[in-house]
Write an enzyme that holds these catalytic residues in place. Structure first.
Site, PDB file in Angstrom:
ATOM      1  CE1 TYR A 260     -12.366   2.716   2.753  1.00  0.00           C
ATOM      2  CE2 TYR A 260     -12.946   4.963   2.145  1.00  0.00           C
ATOM      3  CZ  TYR A 260     -12.008   4.046   2.590  1.00  0.00           C
ATOM      4  OH  TYR A 260     -10.734   4.461   2.881  1.00  0.00           O
TER       5      TYR A 260
ATOM      6  CD1 TRP B 299      -9.707  13.298  -1.264  1.00  0.00           C
ATOM      7  CD2 TRP B 299      -9.068  14.832  -2.764  1.00  0.00           C
ATOM      8  NE1 TRP B 299     -10.844  13.890  -1.765  1.00  0.00           N
ATOM      9  CE2 TRP B 299     -10.486  14.837  -2.688  1.00  0.00           C
ATOM     10  CE3 TRP B 299      -8.448  15.723  -3.622  1.00  0.00           C
ATOM     11  CZ2 TRP B 299     -11.285  15.681  -3.442  1.00  0.00           C
ATOM     12  CZ3 TRP B 299      -9.246  16.579  -4.385  1.00  0.00           C
ATOM     13  CH2 TRP B 299     -10.645  16.549  -4.306  1.00  0.00           C
TER      14      TRP B 299
ATOM     15  CB  ALA C 245      -8.282  -0.196   4.650  1.00  0.00           C
TER      16      ALA C 245
ATOM     17  CB  THR D 281     -11.355   7.291   5.103  1.00  0.00           C
ATOM     18  OG1 THR D 281     -11.780   7.960   3.920  1.00  0.00           O
ATOM     19  CG2 THR D 281     -12.563   6.571   5.684  1.00  0.00           C
TER      20      THR D 281
ATOM     21  CB  THR E 213      -9.162   1.513  -0.357  1.00  0.00           C
ATOM     22  OG1 THR E 213      -8.307   0.823  -1.284  1.00  0.00           O
ATOM     23  CG2 THR E 213      -8.455   1.634   0.987  1.00  0.00           C
TER      24      THR E 213
ATOM     25  N   GLY F 187       0.808  -1.209   0.000  1.00  0.00           N
ATOM     26  CA  GLY F 187       0.000   0.000   0.000  1.00  0.00           C
ATOM     27  C   GLY F 187       0.844   1.262   0.000  1.00  0.00           C
ATOM     28  CD  GLN F 188      -1.358   5.803  -2.750  1.00  0.00           C
ATOM     29  OE1 GLN F 188      -0.809   6.818  -3.162  1.00  0.00           O
ATOM     30  NE2 GLN F 188      -2.681   5.714  -2.607  1.00  0.00           N
TER      31      GLN F 188
ATOM     32  CG  ASP G 138      -5.971 -12.919   4.650  1.00  0.00           C
ATOM     33  OD1 ASP G 138      -6.616 -11.870   4.490  1.00  0.00           O
ATOM     34  OD2 ASP G 138      -6.172 -13.940   3.952  1.00  0.00           O
TER      35      ASP G 138
END
Length: 294
Positions: free
Chosen positions: A124, A149, A59, A100, A61, A10-11, A35
């Protein structure tokens, strides 16, 4: 300080590993070892890694996809954080849960603060809010950090999508009536590391909930236009962005019209602010175009 971070691709997870050098020992753990759909994998990993802190950066997403699979969304975004909170409490270590802007309905006229009432409009958003609540209930030594974002050189995100599409298209229609704070993942990582360092120094977090996002407001059209302008100046792909309304891009899951988050409390308590979005996006585009040209 050893920090177990959920997710390996992930980022945020990759940015944490990059930015933690010299500050913390980051251990990224994901499938199959950990997991989020198999809660039984959590305890063995925690025992093996024996971290000083856990950051749940992983997550589900897929915002539109989750409208069709709510059970899976709640499994990953709510039940998994609940189990992580329970296990970290038993181990006597803190947990940071990343959340989020989608916990809000997007109808406010100003940036959202931590005291504003959540009102999620999507599966979500509801699953992520349930995850927040589960962490608060499961481990008193917690920190919930909402962001929005997120962009980076890793994974899939809006900036990379715009560059990819502009390589084959001259014009792109981009939504201009949804506003938020573009956030570079490395800034988010730096903020979480600052919070972790504060926890270690102070023996706890000042409060349990914060917002952390990039400085400055943008809509998707403005963000795309900036990406194309910077890319064109570097000889990279570019297109003409055409502003359109959300009604011209219908989606299963409604996007908040206002995703802006106020990060003032985070700056006050951790002496850290994320960068201004135009500057950070320009730097990111420069990296991406440069690597593509090499």
């Amino acid at each position: 300080m050893k920090i177990l971070v959920t997710g390996t691709s992930g980022q945020l997870a990759l940015s944490l590993a990059e930015r933690a050098k010299g500050k913390a020992n980051i251990v990224l753990v994901g499938r199959p070892d950990l997991d989020l759909e198999d809660l039984a994998t959590f305890a063995p990993v925690l025992k093996s890694v024996a971290p000083d802190m856990v950051i749940n950066a992983a997550a589900h997403t897929g915002v539109d996809q989750q409208e069709d699979e709510p059970q899976r969304a709640f499994r990953i975004n709510a039940e998994a954080p609940a189990e992580l909170a329970r296990l970290t409490r038993l181990a006597g270590i803190p947990i940071i849960q990343v959340s989020t802007d989608y916990v809000f309905d997007g109808k406010a006229a100003q940036p959202y603060s931590e005291t504003d009432m959540p009102n999620p409009q999507t599966v979500y958003g509801r699953s992520k809010l349930a995850g927040e609540e589960a962490v608060r209930a499961g481990n008193p030594d917690h920190l919930v950090v909402r962001t929005a974002w997120v962009v980076s050189r890793h994974g899939r995100n809006f900036v990379k999508t715009m560059l990819r599409l502009s390589a084959t298209r001259d014009r792109l229609q981009v939504v201009a009536d949804q506003f938020g704070n573009p956030t570079e993942a490395r800034d988010l990582a730096d903020g979480l590391l600052a919070a972790a360092a504060s926890w270690r120094k102070q023996g706890g977090f000042p409060q349990g909930l914060y917002h952390l996002a990039g400085q400055g407001r943008a809509n998707w059209f403005e963000l795309a236009t900036h990406v194309f302008t910077v890319s064109a100046s570097l000889g990279g792909p570019s297109a003409l962005a055409e502003p359109v309304g959300s009604e011209q891009w219908p989606a299963k899951a409604a996007r908040p019209a206002n995703s802006q988050l106020s990060s003032d409390a985070f700056a006050r308590d951790f002496s850290y602010r994320a960068g201004e979005w135009r500057e950070r996006v320009a730097g990111l585009v420069t990296e991406l175009v440069g690597s593509a040209n090499r």
